[in-house]
Design a protein around this motif. Structure first.
Motif, short mmCIF file in Angstrom:
data_model
loop_
_atom_site.label_atom_id
_atom_site.label_comp_id
_atom_site.label_asym_id
_atom_site.label_seq_id
_atom_site.Cartn_x
_atom_site.Cartn_y
_atom_site.Cartn_z
N ARG A 265 20.13 15.12 -18.88
CA ARG A 265 19.15 15.04 -20.57
C ARG A 265 17.92 15.72 -20.79
N ASP B 100 18.63 22.19 -22.84
CA ASP B 100 19.51 21.80 -24.24
C ASP B 100 19.95 23.26 -24.86
N ASP C 147 19.07 19.95 -30.35
CA ASP C 147 18.93 19.11 -30.59
C ASP C 147 18.16 17.99 -30.24
N ILE D 84 17.92 17.35 -26.83
CA ILE D 84 18.66 16.54 -25.34
C ILE D 84 19.41 18.10 -25.33
N ASP E 281 22.53 19.30 -21.94
CA ASP E 281 23.63 18.40 -22.26
C ASP E 281 24.21 20.00 -21.23
N GLU F 237 26.31 12.78 -27.17
CA GLU F 237 24.66 13.78 -26.91
C GLU F 237 25.02 14.69 -26.12
N TRP G 277 13.24 14.84 -26.30
CA TRP G 277 13.39 12.89 -26.02
C TRP G 277 12.35 12.82 -25.93
#
Length: 562
Positions: free
Chosen positions: A21, A25, A29, A31, A33, A78, A445
């Protein structure tokens, strides 16, 4: 002539833990991945690590950031898709990197189909997949306390019975007494191993077996264990379950396994990872990171100061008592711990020096080292101005309990959170000095540590004197010295308040490792055999003194005997 002893590959490996997390990213978004991890494989290869441990990537409602799993055979949307994972696995293997996943089978999410069916009726075919009990005179079955505060028992309105959850109420515990549950778990493990996964980090693995009589109990005096924990740690059938898991699954694959086992001693650790016992390869213990917590008013939230002699005794006991009987895992940082440079070092004036020192004293001990993302940069704890910026369920629950039940004011609670909260390790990885540290083009996030313009991978790789280069060089050095893998360990200066020094010896090579845990200069009288010896590692440009070293703040040296 006897054939040479087979050395398992994981004894020479260095593991890098990724908290997906917060790592990278790839789609904006906010988060991290799987495709983000894919983008950074070459960085990890350059660092010199061998195994990538991914914290949970499975489908989850995220009550506990993925440790509440709703589908063991699906990827959290996600994070990407199964095709993304399979590509990551192929590309990692192409670079000589292995992938280890988290095995979280003490509990599931309450949104897992098994639990949805289990709670549908006392007569459900899956009722016995979980642990259901009747209350006592309108009260829960026992007074046991959850790791995340409050009772471990949650009353189900439909049936009036209680289900057990050692963690969040949305993480009901599986019933390992049920052989069908065990068969389901073993089938799931084969699913991933057949894809080519190289091992498992086993979450809270010594909690699988609960005593059948569920005693009321009391906490152990002088222990950090809360109500009930002495009973659900290292339960009566735990070794039977792990030996069955090994027999049914693990023995058929060339993989590494490490069990998260809070509350174990070295003697108990040897039962989990003894080579002839057919259970695990190694365990994570917590004694060194819990030093001082057992006598503090509110455990880790009181954030007691470090007693180096106490921590040395713990580490030395594990090094000596497990030697030849099992295998150690070595770590300072992980997703549940604060940043080591902030807790055990000096994260301001001597951040670089103390981060290097911590690297040296850890990586020259016997065992498999685990490096947590950002540790190789010397990333630090974060101090958000308000509790509203924190995301971790443990921290948020503790805030309420400390405020409402113990009368702590906000400043006192936040001081504990700043020192020991789990979100310290979960802020995004620092890749560059650009916006959001190069972690995401979107809104992260969780907020970043504002020091990322100065502490990031781009700066670190370009600076030969950085923490990153010290980690890379130390990893290479330990792999070149069989004594680090095979040798004995002897602690020196056991009661010294600022020096951690020890000798490693395999009969061919003797190494002296010295780490100075202080911002003040110090002196160290070298054992005679190391006077004039070869300096293999030094986190400063020079070493002053001969027979008596004049150590600078947070200096660490490794010397080979003449």
């Amino acid at each position: 002539m006897a054939p040479p002893e087979h050395i398992p590959w994981w004894k020479d490996a260095v593991v890098y833990q990724i908290y997906p997390r917060s790592f990278q990213d790839s789609n904006g978004d906010g988060i991290g991945d799987l495709r983000g991890i894919l983008q950074r494989l070459d960085y990890l290869k350059r660092l010199g690590v061998d195994v990538l441990w991914l914290s949970p990537i499975y489908a989850s409602p995220n009550d506990d950031n993925g440790y509440d799993i709703s589908d063991y055979r699906a990827i959290m949307p996600e994070f990407g898709t199964m095709a993304d994972f399979e590509e990551l696995l192929r590309e990692a293997h192409a670079r000589g990197l292995k992938i280890m996943l988290d095995l979280v089978v003490n509990h599931t999410s309450d949104e897992h189909p098994w639990f949805i069916e289990s709670r549908s009726s006392p007569d459900s075919s899956k009722r016995d997949y979980y642990i259901w009990k009747k209350g006592k005179e309108g009260q829960p079955p026992t007074r046991w306390e959850s790791f995340f505060s409050g009772s471990v028992w949650e009353k189900d309105a439909r049936s009036g019975e209680y289900y057990l959850h050692l963690f969040s109420r949305k993480q009901p515990d599986l019933n390992w007494e049920n052989p069908q549950v065990r068969r389901e778990v073993y089938s799931m493990m084969r699913f991933w191993l057949d894809k080519g996964v190289d091992g498992w980090r086993m979450d809270t693995i010594n909690m699988l077996s609960k005593p059948p009589d569920y005693p009321e109990g009391r906490p152990i005096r002088g222990s950090v264990l809360t109500e009930g924990q002495p009973y659900f740690l290292n339960g009566p059938r735990i070794h039977e379950y792990l030996q069955e898991m090994h027999r049914e699954v693990l023995a058929h694959y060339d993989v590494m396994t490490v069990g998260e086992t809070p509350g174990v001693t070295p003697a108990e650790g040897a039962l989990y990872c003894g080579a002839e016992r057919g259970e695990l390869n190694m365990v994570f213990h917590f004694e060194h990171v819990f030093v001082g917590d057992e006598t503090a008013e509110r455990g880790k939230w009181s954030n007691p100061p470090l007693s180096l002699p106490a921590m040395k005794r713990v580490l030395a006991r594990w090094q000596t008592e497990l030697h030849g009987k099992g295998w150690n895992s070595l770590y300072w940082d992980n997703h549940d711990q604060p940043r080591a440079v902030s807790r055990f070092g000096d994260d301001r004036e001597y951040r670089v020096e103390s981060a290097k020192m911590l690297c040296t004293v850890l990586l020259f001990m016997q065992g498999t080292p685990y490096i947590y993302q950002g540790q190789e940069l010397g990333m630090t704890n974060v101090s958000f101005e308000s509790i509203d910026h924190y995301k971790d369920i443990e921290t948020l629950n503790a805030y309420k309990v400390l405020r409402d039940e113990h009368g702590w004011d906000t400043a006192r609670i936040l001081a504990g959170v700043y020192g020991r909260g789990r979100d310290n390790a979960r802020t995004p990885m620092h890749w560059s000095g650009e916006k959001n540290a190069g972690f995401t083009d979107g809104t992260p996030w969780i907020a970043l540590n504002p020091n990322y313009p100065d502490i990031n991978a781009t700066v670190a790789e370009a600076d030969p004197g950085s923490v990153w280069h010290h980690y890379r060089d130390t990893i290479a050095l330990r792999k070149a010295l069989p004594v680090v893998r095979d040798g004995t360990f002897a602690l020196l200066e056991a009661e010294h308040p600022t020096l951690f020094s020890y000798i490693r010896d395999d009969g061919n090579t003797r190494l002296l490792v010295v780490g100075h845990f202080s911002r003040q200069p110090g002196t160290y009288a070298l054992p005679q055999e190391f006077v004039g010896g070869e300096v293999l590692s030094n986190n400063y440009a020079s070493l002053e003194g001969t027979g008596e070293l004049r150590l600078k703040p947070y200096q660490a040296v490794v010397i080979r005997a003449r």
